[in-house]
Design a protein around this motif. Structure first.
Motif, PDB file in Angstrom:
ATOM      1  N   GLU A  14       0.697  -1.212  -0.082  1.00 13.92           N
ATOM      2  CA  GLU A  14      -0.028  -0.009   0.006  1.00 13.92           C
ATOM      3  C   GLU A  14       1.038   1.247   0.064  1.00 13.92           C
ATOM      4  OE1 GLU A  14       1.562  -0.216   3.997  1.00 13.92           O
ATOM      5  OE2 GLU A  14       0.714  -1.646   2.628  1.00 13.92           O
ATOM      6  N   LYS A  15       0.430   2.259  -0.431  1.00  8.52           N
ATOM      7  CA  LYS A  15       1.216   3.461  -0.599  1.00  8.52           C
ATOM      8  C   LYS A  15       0.341   4.613   0.305  1.00  8.52           C
ATOM      9  CE  LYS A  15       2.183   3.340  -5.613  1.00  8.52           C
ATOM     10  NZ  LYS A  15       1.750   3.765  -6.921  1.00  8.52           N
ATOM     11  N   THR A  16       1.172   5.229   1.100  1.00  4.05           N
ATOM     12  CA  THR A  16       0.669   6.080   2.171  1.00  4.05           C
ATOM     13  C   THR A  16       1.195   7.523   1.834  1.00  4.05           C
ATOM     14  OG1 THR A  16       0.905   4.360   3.753  1.00  4.05           O
ATOM     15  CG2 THR A  16       0.940   6.614   4.455  1.00  4.05           C
ATOM     16  N   LYS A  17       0.342   8.491   1.948  1.00  7.34           N
ATOM     17  CA  LYS A  17       0.644   9.894   1.753  1.00  7.34           C
ATOM     18  C   LYS A  17      -0.021  10.823   2.659  1.00  7.34           C
ATOM     19  CE  LYS A  17      -2.557  10.936  -1.790  1.00  7.34           C
ATOM     20  NZ  LYS A  17      -2.889  11.628  -3.297  1.00  7.34           N
ATOM     21  N   SER A  18       0.366  12.135   2.928  1.00  5.10           N
ATOM     22  CA  SER A  18      -0.279  13.078   3.418  1.00  5.10           C
ATOM     23  C   SER A  18      -1.407  13.619   2.492  1.00  5.10           C
ATOM     24  CB  SER A  18       0.652  14.107   4.063  1.00  5.10           C
ATOM     25  OG  SER A  18      -0.029  15.421   4.495  1.00  5.10           O
ATOM     26  N   PHE A  19      -2.600  13.680   3.232  1.00  6.40           N
ATOM     27  CA  PHE A  19      -3.647  14.050   2.502  1.00  6.40           C
ATOM     28  C   PHE A  19      -4.016  15.601   2.863  1.00  6.40           C
ATOM     29  CE2 PHE A  19      -7.899  14.566   0.245  1.00  6.40           C
ATOM     30  CZ  PHE A  19      -7.795  13.509  -0.608  1.00  6.40           C
ATOM     31  N   GLY A  20      -3.383  16.109   3.989  1.00 12.86           N
ATOM     32  CA  GLY A  20      -3.448  17.236   4.493  1.00 12.86           C
ATOM     33  C   GLY A  20      -3.632  17.659   5.866  1.00 12.86           C
ATOM     34  N   VAL A  28      -3.589  14.350   8.089  1.00 11.63           N
ATOM     35  CA  VAL A  28      -4.465  13.468   7.748  1.00 11.63           C
ATOM     36  C   VAL A  28      -3.743  12.681   6.567  1.00 11.63           C
ATOM     37  CG1 VAL A  28      -6.592  12.771   6.539  1.00 11.63           C
ATOM     38  CG2 VAL A  28      -6.801  14.487   8.401  1.00 11.63           C
ATOM     39  N   PHE A  29      -3.816  11.229   6.740  1.00 11.06           N
ATOM     40  CA  PHE A  29      -3.003  10.313   5.675  1.00 11.06           C
ATOM     41  C   PHE A  29      -4.131   9.635   4.851  1.00 11.06           C
ATOM     42  CE2 PHE A  29       0.374  11.013   8.857  1.00 11.06           C
ATOM     43  CZ  PHE A  29       1.344  11.389   8.265  1.00 11.06           C
ATOM     44  N   SER A  30      -3.694   9.390   3.592  1.00 13.80           N
ATOM     45  CA  SER A  30      -4.383   8.324   2.941  1.00 13.80           C
ATOM     46  C   SER A  30      -3.444   7.190   2.590  1.00 13.80           C
ATOM     47  CB  SER A  30      -4.769   9.113   1.541  1.00 13.80           C
ATOM     48  OG  SER A  30      -3.885   9.155   0.790  1.00 13.80           O
ATOM     49  N   TYR A  31      -4.236   6.040   2.161  1.00 17.54           N
ATOM     50  CA  TYR A  31      -3.658   4.662   1.883  1.00 17.54           C
ATOM     51  C   TYR A  31      -4.068   4.179   0.643  1.00 17.54           C
ATOM     52  CZ  TYR A  31      -2.797   5.482   7.183  1.00 17.54           C
ATOM     53  OH  TYR A  31      -2.447   6.109   8.086  1.00 17.54           O
ATOM     54  N   THR A  32      -3.408   3.721  -0.032  1.00 15.86           N
ATOM     55  CA  THR A  32      -3.848   3.308  -1.599  1.00 15.86           C
ATOM     56  C   THR A  32      -3.366   1.737  -1.546  1.00 15.86           C
ATOM     57  OG1 THR A  32      -3.807   5.157  -2.719  1.00 15.86           O
ATOM     58  CG2 THR A  32      -3.391   3.365  -4.023  1.00 15.86           C
ATOM     59  N   LEU A  33      -4.476   0.860  -1.836  1.00 18.59           N
ATOM     60  CA  LEU A  33      -4.373  -0.384  -2.136  1.00 18.59           C
ATOM     61  C   LEU A  33      -4.557  -0.919  -3.463  1.00 18.59           C
ATOM     62  CD1 LEU A  33      -6.707  -1.645   0.867  1.00 18.59           C
ATOM     63  CD2 LEU A  33      -4.297  -1.266   1.023  1.00 18.59           C
ATOM     64  N   THR A  34      -3.499  -1.644  -3.777  1.00 19.72           N
ATOM     65  CA  THR A  34      -3.467  -2.089  -5.369  1.00 19.72           C
ATOM     66  C   THR A  34      -3.532  -3.729  -5.243  1.00 19.72           C
ATOM     67  OG1 THR A  34      -2.281  -0.225  -5.571  1.00 19.72           O
ATOM     68  CG2 THR A  34      -2.264  -1.943  -7.186  1.00 19.72           C
ATOM     69  N   GLN A 140      -1.008  -6.693   3.444  1.00 12.92           N
ATOM     70  CA  GLN A 140      -0.262  -6.712   2.022  1.00 12.92           C
ATOM     71  C   GLN A 140      -0.401  -8.004   1.372  1.00 12.92           C
ATOM     72  OE1 GLN A 140       3.490  -5.005   1.865  1.00 12.92           O
ATOM     73  NE2 GLN A 140       3.134  -3.509   3.537  1.00 12.92           N
ATOM     74  N   GLY A 141      -0.042  -8.314   0.395  1.00  3.12           N
ATOM     75  CA  GLY A 141      -0.231  -9.568  -0.357  1.00  3.12           C
ATOM     76  C   GLY A 141      -1.418  -9.520  -1.462  1.00  3.12           C
ATOM     77  N   ASP A 142      -1.987 -10.689  -1.524  1.00  2.89           N
ATOM     78  CA  ASP A 142      -3.109 -10.928  -2.668  1.00  2.89           C
ATOM     79  C   ASP A 142      -4.326 -10.138  -2.044  1.00  2.89           C
ATOM     80  OD1 ASP A 142      -1.444 -12.192  -4.158  1.00  2.89           O
ATOM     81  OD2 ASP A 142      -2.135 -14.256  -3.644  1.00  2.89           O
ATOM     82  N   PHE A 143      -4.516  -9.995  -0.835  1.00  2.00           N
ATOM     83  CA  PHE A 143      -5.852  -9.429  -0.040  1.00  2.00           C
ATOM     84  C   PHE A 143      -5.294  -8.430   0.983  1.00  2.00           C
ATOM     85  CE2 PHE A 143      -9.978 -11.643   0.595  1.00  2.00           C
ATOM     86  CZ  PHE A 143     -10.487 -10.621   1.433  1.00  2.00           C
ATOM     87  N   PRO A 144      -4.734  -7.214  -0.032  1.00  2.00           N
ATOM     88  CA  PRO A 144      -4.465  -5.884   0.851  1.00  2.00           C
ATOM     89  C   PRO A 144      -5.840  -5.346   1.850  1.00  2.00           C
ATOM     90  CG  PRO A 144      -4.786  -5.550  -1.296  1.00  2.00           C
ATOM     91  CD  PRO A 144      -4.741  -7.139  -1.238  1.00  2.00           C
ATOM     92  N   SER A 145      -5.621  -4.681   2.925  1.00  2.00           N
ATOM     93  CA  SER A 145      -6.764  -4.136   3.581  1.00  2.00           C
ATOM     94  C   SER A 145      -6.304  -3.264   4.620  1.00  2.00           C
ATOM     95  CB  SER A 145      -7.248  -5.417   4.235  1.00  2.00           C
ATOM     96  OG  SER A 145      -6.524  -5.525   5.370  1.00  2.00           O
TER      97      SER A 145
END
Length: 351
Positions: A14-20, A28-34, A140-145
């Motif tokens: 997952e990717k983590t970034k500051s959203f504001g 506040v952080f956001s998280y991207t699952l792929t 992480q993995g095949d079932f990221p959450s």
């Protein structure tokens, strides 16, 4: 319907970034699952909000199918619009309307805050969509959450009991977004959570008018002029809200459909343009469907989009609105020490 959780040797981290940053200095952080197909799900801590769902299409392009904003401040400012859109957030403690913001609990009157005329809507003046949730767990993995937690204190919006809520967003290899809620309370209380994403399978910049809607329901709740349930049910046959066979999304809808079969398909949306279908499954007894997203020309959506009254469609899986005031409705009471559990699946496929 739900895939077994397993992990492969290849991770899709997952990717983590500051959203504001909020006015009081909270980041506040956001998280991207792929997943392996390239599908992306982005969730942020403010409101446990789905900010983006990007889906690979049959034409090998990738489209964002939910409405949202580019900045945290725009999400915050959206609650000051003439009609707050609640874009992508978790709604609580109680989704929908509560008549006059009042009900009886254990034979005692509970008077809640009133934020929609004399009624309460979507949890009150500052519901769960305006809270900063705490990131509790990631896989992480095949079932990221990603699991987010919020502790609603006793007396918040005048609801009784400390209610601790967890929401978990999971992304499967078959392009399912699984949303699971768990909650416990220190006292008897009421709870009716939902996810308030606005979907548009043509892409969030467009209109839902040309997409087709199916609803696996033969009854809707009758409501009065203020959209408060009367307690009666109306058959959808031979009326504009009969979607038992696919037809174009309506220009206006704000209705609760009853679901008789849990964990079966509740509703679906199809885009002929992108050959993309989304099916919704839930263990809840109803789905409230709403077409909207209007930002009144006051705020720009993602990618400079102008959101209008037909920008998206919500599938609010939940219990019936105003349940505490109708004894024959399925109860939303949560007893002290009992578990609240709610699951909804948004399944995407190219067809």
């Amino acid at each position: 319907m739900i895939e077994k959780k397993h992990f492969s040797q290849v991770d899709y981290p997952e990717k983590t970034k500051s959203f504001g940053i909020t006015a009081d200095g909270r980041e506040v952080f956001s998280y991207t699952l792929t997943n392996k197909n390239g599908m992306e799900l982005e969730v942020m801590e403010y409101g446990a909000t789905i900010t983006s769902i990007k889906i690979p299409t049959a034409s090998n392009s990738k489209i964002d199918v939910v409405l949202g904003f580019d900045t945290l401040q725009d999400y915050i400012n959206s609650y000051d619009l003439p009609s707050a859109p609640y874009l992508g957030c978790v709604v609580g403690r109680v989704a929908g309307r509560i008549n006059k913001g009042a009900f009886l609990l254990n034979e005692k009157k509970v008077q809640l805050t009133q934020n929609h005329g004399k009624h309460q809507l979507h949890g009150g003046k500052e519901g769960f969509g305006q809270k900063i949730w705490k990131m509790k767990n990631r896989t992480q993995g095949d079932f990221p959450s990603i699991t987010l937690e919020y502790a609603s204190q006793n007396g918040e919006e005048n609801f009784p009991g400390v209610l601790v809520v967890e929401v978990t967003y999971m992304l499967t290899e078959s392009n399912q977004v699984i949303v699971e809620y768990n909650a416990f309370s220190t006292d008897d209380t009421v709870v009716n959570l939902t996810q308030h994403s606005y979907f548009n399978l043509d892409g969030h910049q467009h209109s839902v008018s040309n997409q087709t809607l199916f609803v696996n329901s033969t009854k809707v709740l009758e409501t009065n002029a203020e959209n408060i349930p009367t307690g009666l049910f109306l058959k959808v046959s031979n009326c504009p809200f009969d979607f038992t066979e696919e037809k174009n999304c309506p220009p206006s809808i704000d209705n609760t459909f009853t679901l008789n079969e849990k964990n079966r398909i509740a509703t679906s949306l199809y885009s002929k343009k992108n050959q993309l279908k989304m099916s919704v499954y839930t263990n809840q007894p109803a789905v409230h469907i709403y077409v909207g997203g209007n930002c009144f020309g006051q705020l720009k959506g993602k990618e400079n989009a102008d959101y209008h009254p037909l920008s998206g469609i919500c599938f609010e899986t939940q219990h019936y609105p105003d349940s505490p005031n109708h004894a024959h409705f399925p109860t939303i009471m949560l007893r002290k020490g009992e578990q609240y559990y709610h699951q909804t699946i948004f399944a995407f496929e190219n067809i």
